[in-house]
Write a protein that holds these residues in place. Structure first.
Motif, mmCIF file in Angstrom:
data_model
loop_
_atom_site.group_PDB
_atom_site.id
_atom_site.type_symbol
_atom_site.label_atom_id
_atom_site.label_comp_id
_atom_site.label_asym_id
_atom_site.label_seq_id
_atom_site.Cartn_x
_atom_site.Cartn_y
_atom_site.Cartn_z
ATOM 1 N N VAL A 67 38.795 22.584 108.524
ATOM 2 C CA VAL A 67 39.531 23.698 107.939
ATOM 3 C C VAL A 67 38.583 24.876 107.691
ATOM 4 O O VAL A 67 37.541 24.711 107.038
ATOM 5 N N VAL A 68 38.943 26.034 108.224
ATOM 6 C CA VAL A 68 38.149 27.245 108.014
ATOM 7 C C VAL A 68 38.742 28.017 106.840
ATOM 8 O O VAL A 68 39.959 28.228 106.768
ATOM 9 N N ARG A 69 37.884 28.429 105.917
ATOM 10 C CA ARG A 69 38.335 29.116 104.705
ATOM 11 C C ARG A 69 37.479 30.347 104.448
ATOM 12 O O ARG A 69 36.351 30.445 104.910
ATOM 13 N N GLY A 70 38.043 31.264 103.656
ATOM 14 C CA GLY A 70 37.277 32.401 103.179
ATOM 15 C C GLY A 70 37.623 33.691 103.883
ATOM 16 O O GLY A 70 38.378 33.725 104.857
ATOM 17 N N ARG A 71 37.063 34.771 103.374
ATOM 18 C CA ARG A 71 37.216 36.075 104.005
ATOM 19 C C ARG A 71 36.544 36.043 105.364
ATOM 20 O O ARG A 71 35.545 35.350 105.567
ATOM 21 N N ALA A 72 37.062 36.799 106.317
ATOM 22 C CA ALA A 72 36.549 36.744 107.688
ATOM 23 C C ALA A 72 35.053 37.004 107.761
ATOM 24 O O ALA A 72 34.355 36.448 108.614
ATOM 25 N N SER A 73 34.522 37.830 106.879
ATOM 26 C CA SER A 73 33.094 38.143 106.879
ATOM 27 C C SER A 73 32.253 37.087 106.176
ATOM 28 O O SER A 73 31.020 37.198 106.128
ATOM 29 N N ASN A 74 32.895 36.047 105.645
ATOM 30 C CA ASN A 74 32.180 35.067 104.821
ATOM 31 C C ASN A 74 32.843 33.694 104.955
ATOM 32 O O ASN A 74 33.231 33.085 103.969
ATOM 33 N N LEU A 75 32.962 33.209 106.180
ATOM 34 C CA LEU A 75 33.712 31.978 106.445
ATOM 35 C C LEU A 75 32.892 30.728 106.130
ATOM 36 O O LEU A 75 31.698 30.651 106.437
ATOM 37 N N VAL A 76 33.552 29.745 105.552
ATOM 38 C CA VAL A 76 32.988 28.412 105.404
ATOM 39 C C VAL A 76 33.966 27.433 106.045
ATOM 40 O O VAL A 76 35.080 27.800 106.402
ATOM 41 N N PHE A 77 33.522 26.185 106.198
ATOM 42 C CA PHE A 77 34.447 25.184 106.724
ATOM 43 C C PHE A 77 34.428 23.951 105.828
ATOM 44 O O PHE A 77 33.424 23.638 105.187
ATOM 45 N N ALA A 78 35.574 23.287 105.776
ATOM 46 C CA ALA A 78 35.707 22.028 105.050
ATOM 47 C C ALA A 78 35.938 20.920 106.058
ATOM 48 O O ALA A 78 36.615 21.115 107.070
ATOM 49 N N THR A 79 35.353 19.749 105.794
ATOM 50 C CA THR A 79 35.544 18.571 106.640
ATOM 51 C C THR A 79 36.244 17.515 105.801
ATOM 52 O O THR A 79 35.673 16.993 104.845
ATOM 53 N N LEU A 80 37.475 17.207 106.167
ATOM 54 C CA LEU A 80 38.320 16.317 105.370
ATOM 55 C C LEU A 80 38.502 14.980 106.076
ATOM 56 O O LEU A 80 38.586 14.912 107.308
ATOM 57 N N ASP A 81 38.600 13.911 105.279
ATOM 58 C CA ASP A 81 38.754 12.570 105.854
ATOM 59 C C ASP A 81 40.214 12.264 106.172
ATOM 60 O O ASP A 81 41.082 13.156 106.097
ATOM 61 N N GLU A 82 40.492 11.020 106.517
ATOM 62 C CA GLU A 82 41.847 10.642 106.918
ATOM 63 C C GLU A 82 42.858 10.806 105.791
ATOM 64 O O GLU A 82 44.059 10.926 106.034
ATOM 65 N N ASN A 83 42.371 10.884 104.549
ATOM 66 C CA ASN A 83 43.253 11.113 103.394
ATOM 67 C C ASN A 83 43.194 12.562 102.915
ATOM 68 O O ASN A 83 43.633 12.871 101.812
ATOM 69 N N HIS A 84 42.617 13.419 103.738
ATOM 70 C CA HIS A 84 42.518 14.861 103.477
ATOM 71 C C HIS A 84 41.674 15.187 102.247
ATOM 72 O O HIS A 84 41.918 16.167 101.555
ATOM 73 N N ARG A 85 40.658 14.333 102.018
ATOM 74 C CA ARG A 85 39.708 14.586 100.934
ATOM 75 C C ARG A 85 38.384 15.078 101.528
ATOM 76 O O ARG A 85 37.993 14.629 102.607
ATOM 77 N N PRO A 86 37.679 15.978 100.844
ATOM 78 C CA PRO A 86 36.381 16.431 101.355
ATOM 79 C C PRO A 86 35.442 15.255 101.590
ATOM 80 O O PRO A 86 35.352 14.341 100.762
ATOM 81 N N SER A 87 34.757 15.275 102.713
ATOM 82 C CA SER A 87 33.945 14.125 103.108
ATOM 83 C C SER A 87 32.579 14.564 103.615
ATOM 84 O O SER A 87 32.477 15.322 104.595
ATOM 85 N N GLN A 88 31.530 14.063 102.981
ATOM 86 C CA GLN A 88 30.180 14.305 103.468
ATOM 87 C C GLN A 88 29.924 13.530 104.767
ATOM 88 O O GLN A 88 29.138 13.958 105.613
ATOM 89 N N GLN A 89 30.592 12.386 104.927
ATOM 90 C CA GLN A 89 30.434 11.604 106.155
ATOM 91 C C GLN A 89 30.965 12.379 107.363
ATOM 92 O O GLN A 89 30.307 12.459 108.409
ATOM 93 N N TYR A 90 32.159 12.932 107.227
ATOM 94 C CA TYR A 90 32.715 13.693 108.335
ATOM 95 C C TYR A 90 31.955 15.007 108.547
ATOM 96 O O TYR A 90 31.845 15.501 109.677
ATOM 97 N N ARG A 91 31.421 15.580 107.479
ATOM 98 C CA ARG A 91 30.586 16.769 107.641
ATOM 99 C C ARG A 91 29.352 16.416 108.474
ATOM 100 O O ARG A 91 28.931 17.201 109.343
ATOM 101 N N THR A 92 28.782 15.238 108.231
ATOM 102 C CA THR A 92 27.612 14.797 108.983
ATOM 103 C C THR A 92 27.932 14.690 110.464
ATOM 104 O O THR A 92 27.189 15.174 111.325
ATOM 105 N N LEU A 93 29.037 14.047 110.760
ATOM 106 C CA LEU A 93 29.484 13.916 112.155
ATOM 107 C C LEU A 93 29.635 15.287 112.796
ATOM 108 O O LEU A 93 29.167 15.525 113.926
#
Length: 441
Positions: A349-375
């Protein structure tokens, strides 16, 4: 590059060298190798424009350059020329340089909502000076910080509120209280609960979401009614939202504001700016008790101020803020399309103002995941994309964005496999990346 596995033998050796001499192996925790997949933390050799090269010889398209500070791209010619010219004239003197007056005039012309400015070398010094000044002029002890924003200072008044609070007395931390972004009623309740005790409200005026309609104006009114100082931390929003920061874009003037990051395009310069009545308390032309506002040996290093002036010139003459937004919009659209096409549009998921975008990596239950971020980070690195965020610089071009989107699509194909298996471990190839703020190493 683009191979399945990226090998970084020289970077691995250099990371060991760094850890043997430097606590954390880097001078900024957000640059630590714990923020990257195991054995995949490139050590940089050099950068030019939107690209960096590691010491193993790999080239990357880089995002979030210099923790958002290098917004024009590395070694920007107009900035480096201004710096080179000033270095030949000397960098520091026993009295103010005329460059200090020129830089102040230029800054106040760029940010016309401010009446005075004082320069420093890092954002923490500027925000802490704002807090000290607010406490001095109000005679109040408490600081109210926006609890939804991740970082304000390395100093005790803020770091004591994070999980890395070791070494900070509890009585210091107790003087810092938090309010939620976008919720005026909750903020008023806080100010009422600590009536007459809150010196200032400090927040980033905007973040991953736009301010709710009327919110910043309402906060301005609350600060006035409760007699506290309103401080905008514009370290990120400064220049990326508009040349005059979020205050210039949204039309709400704080009492004090702090700028940094993009101000120097990688050179060390920050600024505390604000109303003359408050700022002059750190000066000599008043009859009140003096405030030790900002006084640093290298605060007015001439070549850093020259860099700041060149940055402001480039922004205004070349329409950089608009370019950042256009590049970010192209990137966000491409990433979203690629993620959706691979069936992970609800997980990458891409979030934020266009000039300052971040991304979130969510698991199968749509929770933020450091494991999926690693992948995800592992696949980006293998494709030649160094992206702890998707924060753009103006040095990117359409080919860079297209390449990034192609690599994201490949990463999302692997992400889909991991989701189907409900286990990203086989694709992590090591321990997960870690959050910066945690209690234990």
């Amino acid at each position: 590059m683009g191979t399945d596995e990226l090998l970084l033998p020289r970077s691995r050796q250099a990371n060991e060298r760094l850890h043997s001499m430097i606590p954390g192996g880097a001078h900024t925790y957000a640059k630590g190798d714990d923020q990257y997949p195991e054995n995949l933390a490139p050590v940089i050799s050099h950068g030019r424009g939107a690209h960096v090269w590691d010491i193993d010889g790999n080239r990357y398209v880089e995002y979030g350059s210099g923790l958002r500070s290098v917004s024009l791209g590395h070694a920007h010619p107009r900035v480096t020329e201004a710096v080179r010219r000033e270095i030949d004239r000397g960098s520091n003197f026993v009295r103010p340089s005329i460059v200090e007056a020129e830089a102040a005039e230029r800054f106040l012309a760029t940010v016309p909502t401010a009446e005075m400015v004082k320069f420093a070398k890092n954002g923490s010094d500027a925000t802490t000076a704002a807090v000290r000044l607010a406490r001095a002029v109000t005679g109040r002890p408490r600081v109210a910080v926006c609890g939804d924003h991740p970082f304000f200072s390395v100093d005790d008044w803020f770091i004591g509120t994070t999980p890395m609070s070791a070494g900070i007395p509890a009585r210091t931390t107790e003087l810092t209280v938090a309010f939620p972004y976008g919720d005026l009623a909750a903020t008023e309740e806080l100010l009422t609960r600590y009536r007459g005790e809150v010196a200032c409200l400090i927040l980033e005026p905007a973040g991953h979401t736009e301010p709710p309609p009327g919110y910043l104006t309402g906060l301005r009114d609350l600060a006035d009614r409760h007699g506290c100082v309103l401080v905008f931390d514009e370290m990120i929003t400064g220049f990326r939202w508009s040349e005059a920061g979020a205050q210039g874009l949204y039309g709400v003037t704080p009492d004090l504001s702090t700028f940094g990051k993009a101000l120097g395009n990688g050179f060390a310069v920050s600024a505390l700016a604000g109303r003359r009545e408050l700022m002059e308390r750190g000066g000599l032309r008043h009859s009140d008790e003096r405030v030790f506002l900002l006084s640093t040996t290298h605060g007015a290093e001439t070549h850093s101020l020259a860099a700041a002036m060149a940055v402001q010139t480039v922004y205004t003459e070349e329409g950089v803020t608009a370019r950042l937004h256009a590049l970010g919009e192209r990137l966000a659209a491409g990433v979203r399309e690629a993620a959706a096409g691979m069936g992970v549009g609800d997980h990458v998921v891409v979030r934020g103002r266009a000039s300052n975008l971040v991304f979130a990596t969510l698991d199968e239950n749509h929770r933020p995941s450091q494991q999926y971020r690693t992948l995800f980070l592992r696949r980006l690195l293998a494709g030649g994309v160094l992206a702890p965020s998707f924060v753009v610089s103006s040095a990117l071009d359409d080919a860079d964005i297209d390449h990034t989107v192609d690599v994201v699509a490949q990463a999302c194909a692997v992400y889909r496999k991991a989701l189907d298996a409900a286990d990203p471990t086989p694709w992590m190839a090591g321990r997960p990346v870690k959050p910066v703020f945690r209690r234990l190493a």
